[in-house]
Design a protein around this motif. Sequence first.
Motif, PDB file in Angstrom:
ATOM      1  N   ARG A  17       1.055  -1.089  -0.065  1.00  0.00           N
ATOM      2  CA  ARG A  17       0.083  -0.016  -0.035  1.00  0.00           C
ATOM      3  C   ARG A  17       0.772   1.423  -0.014  1.00  0.00           C
ATOM      4  NH1 ARG A  17      -4.839  -2.196   1.271  1.00  0.00           N
ATOM      5  NH2 ARG A  17      -5.954  -0.193   1.995  1.00  0.00           N
ATOM      6  N   THR A  18       0.342   2.353   0.128  1.00  0.00           N
ATOM      7  CA  THR A  18       1.047   3.611  -0.038  1.00  0.00           C
ATOM      8  C   THR A  18       1.851   3.647   1.405  1.00  0.00           C
ATOM      9  OG1 THR A  18      -0.623   4.793   0.551  1.00  0.00           O
ATOM     10  CG2 THR A  18      -0.434   4.919  -1.580  1.00  0.00           C
ATOM     11  N   PRO A  56       8.344  -4.345  -7.448  1.00  0.00           N
ATOM     12  CA  PRO A  56       6.955  -3.815  -7.258  1.00  0.00           C
ATOM     13  C   PRO A  56       5.926  -5.176  -6.865  1.00  0.00           C
ATOM     14  CG  PRO A  56       7.837  -3.489  -9.412  1.00  0.00           C
ATOM     15  CD  PRO A  56       8.794  -4.356  -8.776  1.00  0.00           C
ATOM     16  N   ASP A  89      -8.298   0.141 -12.077  1.00  0.00           N
ATOM     17  CA  ASP A  89      -7.886   1.511 -11.806  1.00  0.00           C
ATOM     18  C   ASP A  89      -8.457   2.488 -10.783  1.00  0.00           C
ATOM     19  OD1 ASP A  89      -5.729   3.354 -12.730  1.00  0.00           O
ATOM     20  OD2 ASP A  89      -7.308   4.408 -13.471  1.00  0.00           O
ATOM     21  N   LYS A 113      -7.674   1.374  -7.375  1.00  0.00           N
ATOM     22  CA  LYS A 113      -6.283   1.901  -7.185  1.00  0.00           C
ATOM     23  C   LYS A 113      -6.342   3.351  -6.585  1.00  0.00           C
ATOM     24  CE  LYS A 113      -1.762   2.623  -9.931  1.00  0.00           C
ATOM     25  NZ  LYS A 113      -1.305   2.203 -10.917  1.00  0.00           N
ATOM     26  N   ARG A 114      -6.889   4.224  -7.532  1.00  0.00           N
ATOM     27  CA  ARG A 114      -7.117   5.587  -7.181  1.00  0.00           C
ATOM     28  C   ARG A 114      -7.823   5.939  -5.954  1.00  0.00           C
ATOM     29  NH1 ARG A 114      -5.463   8.575 -11.492  1.00  0.00           N
ATOM     30  NH2 ARG A 114      -5.208   7.379 -13.581  1.00  0.00           N
ATOM     31  N   LEU A 159      -3.326   3.063  -3.765  1.00  0.00           N
ATOM     32  CA  LEU A 159      -2.604   1.792  -3.819  1.00  0.00           C
ATOM     33  C   LEU A 159      -1.687   2.329  -4.824  1.00  0.00           C
ATOM     34  CD1 LEU A 159      -5.462  -0.785  -3.283  1.00  0.00           C
ATOM     35  CD2 LEU A 159      -3.772   0.176  -1.513  1.00  0.00           C
ATOM     36  N   ASP A 160      -0.613   1.225  -4.897  1.00  0.00           N
ATOM     37  CA  ASP A 160       0.482   1.301  -5.750  1.00  0.00           C
ATOM     38  C   ASP A 160       0.635  -0.216  -6.452  1.00  0.00           C
ATOM     39  OD1 ASP A 160       2.717   2.065  -7.378  1.00  0.00           O
ATOM     40  OD2 ASP A 160       4.200   1.720  -5.680  1.00  0.00           O
ATOM     41  N   TYR A 161      -0.076  -0.105  -7.545  1.00  0.00           N
ATOM     42  CA  TYR A 161       0.156  -1.605  -8.417  1.00  0.00           C
ATOM     43  C   TYR A 161      -0.114  -1.334  -9.865  1.00  0.00           C
ATOM     44  CZ  TYR A 161      -5.042  -1.561  -7.996  1.00  0.00           C
ATOM     45  OH  TYR A 161      -6.252  -1.314  -7.953  1.00  0.00           O
ATOM     46  N   ASP A 162       0.347  -2.206 -10.730  1.00  0.00           N
ATOM     47  CA  ASP A 162       0.356  -2.133 -12.141  1.00  0.00           C
ATOM     48  C   ASP A 162      -0.877  -3.011 -12.568  1.00  0.00           C
ATOM     49  OD1 ASP A 162       2.616  -0.426 -11.977  1.00  0.00           O
ATOM     50  OD2 ASP A 162       3.921  -1.951 -12.535  1.00  0.00           O
TER      51      ASP A 162
END
Length: 365
Positions: A3-4, A12, A29, A32-33, A37-40
Amino acid sequence: MARTENTKTSKPALLIICEGRVTEPLFFDGIKRTMGLDYDILPKPPLKDEDKECHSSRGNVRRKRKHLKTPLNANERQEEQKFAGPPPMCWISAGKQELDTYEEVWCVFDKDGHPRCKEAFDEVDKLIASGNNRLHIGFSSISIEYYFLLHFEYIFHAFPKCECNEKVWVGKKTKTVPYRCMTEEAIEGKACNGDKCVQGYARSKGYWKETKKGGTNFYPLLAPHLLTGISNATLLRRQSLATYPALKIYERNPYVDVDKLVTMLLGYSALEIGESIMVKDGAAKLTISRTSNSVEIQNIGNVAYAIQQGIASVFNKSTETSTELNIASRIICQGDAPAVIDLSVLPSGDIISLNFGRTKILSVI
């Protein structure tokens, strides 16, 4: 999954590989926003082209759904090359390769007539058997729209299609012609009344209107109902297992488990009936177990643990509200009988959540 907050890792944390180019990437997405969060995500969510409103029958509230249609750029063409080969093995193969880069990879796809579903599931099972449990499948028997439908109601129905259509020859090529079920442009004599396709059923109920070619962002419509979607998807899996005990996951209809990924993204560890999770809260070590009618908390460490009011809350699916669950305070030590939270008085489909330090557990009743 990172997480952030500060998380030290050499890779990653997470990659989500989606079958669709628009619908699934935009949904993940949105989470995520919203969650920070931070993922691809692959394919990468497209940039919005225009905003159009979507009418929801729930309170006649209009929420925006973004309709997108953009040509493939160089990066998107490169993504398509990465997923070359027959589906769904193309996504599994790409996911295995990405394990060199990411700590965890999820491949989200539907059965959708794909001929190599068994091979895809077998490949992931082989990895798990070898001790590598970092590649996962988020599966829907017909389409991810069935999972979306579960955000509005519980339904156990084997829809043959996501959208009624047929292929017609145009010159030397075939073209898919949708029947536009339950719309003003429905093809008379061919369109169903919502009994054969997921999209037609959803429109008949007013959950959403016609989706446009190029993709639709469902996330704004589904965001208020994510916990309801998790509850109904869990109940559906239980009924699917009871109805088709001899069938593999990819042979069942209906079946969805995309909610397992969503549960994780929301910051929870899912606890199903018959499962246990070991957690640490400070210096204490606990085992949290789920039976059909209770949650049991067992101290397995050397430090006494105080169970206090406020660690548990219940999400009421009917009202989509959460309230604190009244539980008895108690201190448990290693060797003591477990503390028991009685779930028999709560409605089926409600969700209990438990907080143990940095670990949050979610369990559907």
